[in-house]
Design a protein around this motif. Structure first.
Motif, PDB file in Angstrom:
ATOM      1  N   ASP A 168       5.122  -3.752  -3.749  1.00 47.60           N
ATOM      2  CA  ASP A 168       5.682  -2.446  -3.380  1.00 47.60           C
ATOM      3  C   ASP A 168       4.608  -1.374  -3.235  1.00 47.60           C
ATOM      4  OD1 ASP A 168       8.233  -3.486  -3.350  1.00 47.60           O
ATOM      5  OD2 ASP A 168       8.728  -2.826  -5.390  1.00 47.60           O
ATOM      6  N   ASP A 169       3.452  -1.566  -3.886  1.00 46.27           N
ATOM      7  CA  ASP A 169       2.347  -0.617  -3.742  1.00 46.27           C
ATOM      8  C   ASP A 169       1.686  -0.704  -2.378  1.00 46.27           C
ATOM      9  OD1 ASP A 169       2.447   0.539  -6.326  1.00 46.27           O
ATOM     10  OD2 ASP A 169       1.351  -1.162  -7.180  1.00 46.27           O
ATOM     11  N   ASP A 170       1.987  -1.779  -1.628  1.00 50.37           N
ATOM     12  CA  ASP A 170       1.405  -2.023  -0.301  1.00 50.37           C
ATOM     13  C   ASP A 170      -0.105  -2.259  -0.383  1.00 50.37           C
ATOM     14  OD1 ASP A 170       1.041  -2.339   2.433  1.00 50.37           O
ATOM     15  OD2 ASP A 170       0.982  -0.167   2.826  1.00 50.37           O
ATOM     16  N   PRO A 171      -0.521  -3.335  -1.051  1.00 55.00           N
ATOM     17  CA  PRO A 171      -1.959  -3.603  -1.145  1.00 55.00           C
ATOM     18  C   PRO A 171      -2.617  -3.822   0.211  1.00 55.00           C
ATOM     19  CG  PRO A 171      -0.681  -5.480  -1.924  1.00 55.00           C
ATOM     20  CD  PRO A 171       0.280  -4.348  -1.772  1.00 55.00           C
ATOM     21  N   VAL A 172      -1.880  -4.369   1.174  1.00 54.92           N
ATOM     22  CA  VAL A 172      -2.450  -4.564   2.515  1.00 54.92           C
ATOM     23  C   VAL A 172      -2.837  -3.217   3.115  1.00 54.92           C
ATOM     24  CG1 VAL A 172      -1.971  -5.337   4.867  1.00 54.92           C
ATOM     25  CG2 VAL A 172      -1.210  -6.726   2.924  1.00 54.92           C
ATOM     26  N   GLY A 173      -1.936  -2.240   3.011  1.00 51.71           N
ATOM     27  CA  GLY A 173      -2.226  -0.908   3.526  1.00 51.71           C
ATOM     28  C   GLY A 173      -3.337  -0.214   2.753  1.00 51.71           C
ATOM     29  N   ILE A 174      -3.342  -0.400   1.435  1.00 48.39           N
ATOM     30  CA  ILE A 174      -4.386   0.217   0.605  1.00 48.39           C
ATOM     31  C   ILE A 174      -5.752  -0.339   0.955  1.00 48.39           C
ATOM     32  CG2 ILE A 174      -5.287   0.343  -1.762  1.00 48.39           C
ATOM     33  CD1 ILE A 174      -2.341   0.590  -2.684  1.00 48.39           C
ATOM     34  N   LEU A 175      -5.855  -1.669   1.084  1.00 43.20           N
ATOM     35  CA  LEU A 175      -7.154  -2.268   1.430  1.00 43.20           C
ATOM     36  C   LEU A 175      -7.584  -1.873   2.837  1.00 43.20           C
ATOM     37  CD1 LEU A 175      -8.946  -4.228  -0.313  1.00 43.20           C
ATOM     38  CD2 LEU A 175      -6.685  -3.737  -1.204  1.00 43.20           C
ATOM     39  N   ALA A 176      -6.621  -1.721   3.751  1.00 35.83           N
ATOM     40  CA  ALA A 176      -6.982  -1.262   5.100  1.00 35.83           C
ATOM     41  C   ALA A 176      -7.568   0.144   5.038  1.00 35.83           C
ATOM     42  CB  ALA A 176      -5.751  -1.293   6.004  1.00 35.83           C
ATOM     43  N   ALA A 177      -6.997   0.997   4.194  1.00 32.65           N
ATOM     44  CA  ALA A 177      -7.517   2.359   4.037  1.00 32.65           C
ATOM     45  C   ALA A 177      -8.916   2.350   3.433  1.00 32.65           C
ATOM     46  CB  ALA A 177      -6.563   3.177   3.171  1.00 32.65           C
TER      47      ALA A 177
END
Length: 268
Positions: A168-177
């Motif tokens: 739910d934290d969206d690790p994919v989006g976080i790592l992309a950032a």
């Protein structure tokens, strides 16, 4: 040492802390009964779980040596740094080149208090209070600190932290950032719990999630590989952590060998 102003110090003794649980598994003394109970819940499932914590620290030290000695990196950003222990990032890096600058990032007040005390006389190293779940705010704070020049090549260290992000934290989006902040010639080092498709990984994940710690996701090779999108993997690639450029301190045989992975990617 240049540093952010300390936040009010408060410790919730009713909940286990990721940093203190790792400290306990590594044989440290900066932990509470609630942390030891959480760690013991994991040991009841996989008695050798402490070896994962050791593999994590060993991978981190090997990664730092590669980045400083072989890749020529002189700026390190250690996100989710955890409690200080023997062979901290700044110690390993500055033993190779005393000019290496290091910024530690964590959101645990105990970690921050220990880090500030340890680094009080080190002008090349600083600590920032921030949370990986808010990467833009984190990097803005690091930029404002002024110790690292993020327009020049640097390395981000994500050692044993991303697996504490829930889906739910969206690790994919976080790592992309995070990768967006990397300039060409920069690196990202990542180590993470691995879902090796066997029952122990699933059972240990449940122990992390429900044994008092509340976080700890085991992810597949495919999921972990996606975290390096757009980066060139350094040899030997994304592998079992103990297989990433092992040295004399790396366990040749470990009962948890297949439960932990690591790799380093370079921004072309």
């Amino acid at each position: 040492m240049d540093e952010q102003a300390p936040a009010p110090f408060y410790v919730d003794t009713s909940r286990a802390s990721i940093a203190r649980v790792y400290d306990y598994l590594l044989g440290g003394k900066e932990n509470l009964e609630v942390d030891r109970r959480a760690a013991d819940a994991m040991r009841n499932v996989v008695p050798e779980v402490g070896e994962i914590a050791k593999a994590n620290r060993c991978f981190l030290r090997r990664a730092v040596r590669f980045l400083v000695r072989d890749a020529g990196i002189r700026q390190l950003l250690d996100i989710g740094s955890g409690l200080p222990s023997d062979g901290n990032v700044n110690e390993v890096a500055q033993a190779i080149d005393a000019g290496v600058r290091v910024v530690y990032v964590d959101n645990d007040p105990v970690v921050l208090a220990h880090a500030r005390a340890l680094l009080a006389v080190d002008e090349q190293t600083a600590v920032v209070t921030a949370d990986l779940r808010r990467p833009e705010a984190l990097f803005e704070q690091v930029t404002a600190l002024g110790l690292l020049d993020l327009d020049a090549p640097f390395a981000v260290l994500l050692s044993g932290v991303v697996h504490h992000l829930s889906d739910d934290d969206d690790p994919v989006g976080i790592l992309a950032a995070v990768r967006e902040w990397l300039v060409p010639g920069s690196y990202m080092a990542l180590s993470h719990f691995l879902d090796d498709g066997k029952s122990r990984a699933y059972a240990l994940e449940l122990a992390f999630l429900h044994g008092g710690l509340g976080s700890g996701r085991f992810r597949t090779w495919k999921e972990l590989g996606g975290y390096f999108d757009g980066l060139e993997l350094v040899e030997p690639g994304l592998v079992y952590a103990n297989d990433w450029r092992p040295d004399e301190f790396t366990l040749a045989e470990s009962p948890v060998h297949t439960l932990y992975a690591g790799g380093i990617g370079r921004k072309p």
